[in-house]
Scaffold this motif. Structure first.
Motif, short mmCIF file in Angstrom:
data_model
loop_
_atom_site.label_atom_id
_atom_site.label_comp_id
_atom_site.label_asym_id
_atom_site.label_seq_id
_atom_site.Cartn_x
_atom_site.Cartn_y
_atom_site.Cartn_z
N LYS A 186 -9.87 17.23 15.69
CA LYS A 186 -10.40 15.94 15.26
C LYS A 186 -10.71 15.93 13.77
O LYS A 186 -10.45 14.93 13.08
CB LYS A 186 -11.66 15.58 16.05
N MET A 187 -11.25 17.04 13.24
CA MET A 187 -11.53 17.09 11.81
C MET A 187 -10.24 16.99 10.99
O MET A 187 -10.23 16.34 9.93
CB MET A 187 -12.30 18.36 11.46
N MET A 188 -9.18 17.60 11.46
CA MET A 188 -7.90 17.48 10.75
C MET A 188 -7.40 16.04 10.78
O MET A 188 -6.98 15.49 9.75
CB MET A 188 -6.87 18.43 11.36
N GLU A 189 -7.47 15.40 11.94
CA GLU A 189 -7.04 14.01 12.04
C GLU A 189 -7.90 13.10 11.17
O GLU A 189 -7.39 12.22 10.47
CB GLU A 189 -7.08 13.56 13.50
N ASP A 190 -9.23 13.31 11.22
CA ASP A 190 -10.13 12.49 10.40
C ASP A 190 -9.88 12.70 8.92
O ASP A 190 -10.01 11.76 8.12
CB ASP A 190 -11.59 12.83 10.73
N SER A 191 -9.53 13.92 8.54
CA SER A 191 -9.30 14.18 7.11
C SER A 191 -8.14 13.35 6.59
O SER A 191 -8.17 12.89 5.44
CB SER A 191 -9.03 15.67 6.89
N TYR A 192 -7.11 13.14 7.41
CA TYR A 192 -5.98 12.32 6.97
C TYR A 192 -6.44 10.89 6.68
O TYR A 192 -6.06 10.30 5.65
CB TYR A 192 -4.87 12.33 8.02
#
Length: 398
Positions: A186-192
């Motif tokens: 989720k943090m990777m997706e949110d970072s985008y």
């Protein structure tokens, strides 16, 4: 006696059809390294044990004389030491690259284009990491700016995860390589969503540069334990590198870390400044040993650029090896040089392999007059082979 290691990260390679069956090392114009290969010992060394993944962390530990099978606890914790992260025994530390992903597809269908976001500057990266920190820092997760695209995330009381290295999957869809842990994913997706349209990336896109539009977690590990280099070897050492990993190893080993202005790990790093810093360390500042690490050949291997990999090797020869030798010769001080890659980064696969690497061991007091070429083939032909690369430093210091 003074001692210097000159390490061209990833400069070893494989024969390439585009080069007539030669490697970049064979094609590079490197008169000083060729001369030293003929005047010293030329051979191969296995810096990455077969049981371990090939990487600069494992291989550089070995070159510094640490058995990776006993001293390695993960890449990211070593980098964290470099940026002053305080670690507890139950923390898990991750590398948090800022990478370039394609923009049109859903997140798990995106393709990774660039593991380094066009070798983004640390200044621009820090602006983006501030956005990440404001949105994601918590009691459990903390983010720290490193150098260029290389950053750190600490998961308090976390769990070590098996995660894919981004430079191993360039040009591939990312879905199969995303973390299984839902919070990390989720943090990777949110970072985008946070980074893709940030003004820094709008400006980069307008300038024709790759966007730095997503975090990528990998390299998980726990608090490192590296013995003191001075106590281990009896030598006072200094590290000269633009890369947090190498600085972190040095911090853990109690070595001096020398910062060189303009040293950034790119093709156009401050080679001359690194050479001058090493010479000053051993001739003026009381160090017995200096370690010059140059990242550029590795980066060019990851980019798949034959021309620039050759250029990086030639820069290493003309702007580092030659001036170091000239300065030490002029000083009248007896010295030994160890010149080598840490691991190969072949153009073919654009990532690291664990094959043995060619090394030169030169002693200013024991010169031969043979003619040689410094390359993988000639090193193999000598029949000189060190299967345990961490023992090379014993040859250097004997």
């Amino acid at each position: 006696m003074k001692y210097i290691v000159i390490l061209g990260d990833g400069m070893a390679d494989e024969p390439l059809e585009q080069l007539g069956g030669k490697t970049p090392l064979e094609c590079a114009n490197i008169p000083t390294m060729d001369m030293l290969a003929g005047m010293g010992e030329l051979g191969l060394a296995k810096t990455v044990p077969d049981s371990m993944k090939p990487g600069s962390d494992v291989a550089n530990l070995a070159v510094l004389g640490y058995d990776p099978t006993k001293n390695y606890s993960g890449r990211s914790p070593l980098e964290a030491l470099s940026v002053g992260v305080k670690m507890e025994d139950d923390d898990v530390i991750f590398r948090a690259n800022i990478v370039t992903l394609t923009e049109e597809e859903p997140y798990d269908e995106k393709t990774i284009i660039d593991h380094s976001s066009g070798e983004i500057s640390t200044e621009d990266a820090d602006t983006l990491m501030n956005v990440i920190r404001e949105a994601m820092n918590s009691a459990n997760y903390q983010f720290y700016t490193g150098t260029s695209y290389r950053h750190i995330m600490v998961w308090k009381e976390g769990q070590v995860q098996e995660l894919a290295q981004p430079h191993d999957h360039l040009g591939e869809k990312i879905g199969a390589y995303l973390p299984a842990d839902p919070a990390l994913r989720k943090m990777m997706e949110d970072s985008y969503r946070l980074l893709n349209d940030h003004p820094v990336n709008q400006k980069r896109a307008a300038e024709g540069k790759n966007k730095a539009n997503s975090l990528w977690f990998w390299g998980a590990g726990t608090k490192p334990s590296v013995s003191n280099f001075m106590e281990k070897t009896g030598k006072k050492g200094a590290m000269i590198s633009a890369v947090d990993l190498l600085k972190g190893i040095a911090v853990g080993a109690g070595m001096q870390v020398i910062e060189v202005p303009g040293a950034n790990g790119s093709l156009h790093t401050n080679y001359e400044g690194k050479a001058a810093a090493a010479v000053k360390a051993v001739l003026e500042d009381g160090c017995d040993f200096a370690y010059i690490h140059v990242e550029a050949p590795d980066e060019m291997g990851h980019q798949g650029s034959i021309e620039n990999k050759i250029k990086a090797i030639e820069f290493l020869d003309s702007k580092v090896v030659a001036p170091v030798k000239q300065a030490l010769d002029a000083s009248g001080e007896d010295y030994r040089l160890l010149i080598l890659p840490d691991h190969p980064t072949p153009i073919r696969c654009r990532t690291h392999t664990g094959d043995p690497v060619p090394y030169i061991l030169y002693d200013s007091t024991m010169q031969r007059k043979a003619v040689a070429q410094y390359c993988e083939k000639e090193a193999k032909n000598t029949g000189v082979y060190e299967p345990e690369g961490y023992k090379l430093i014993d040859k250097l210091f004997r």
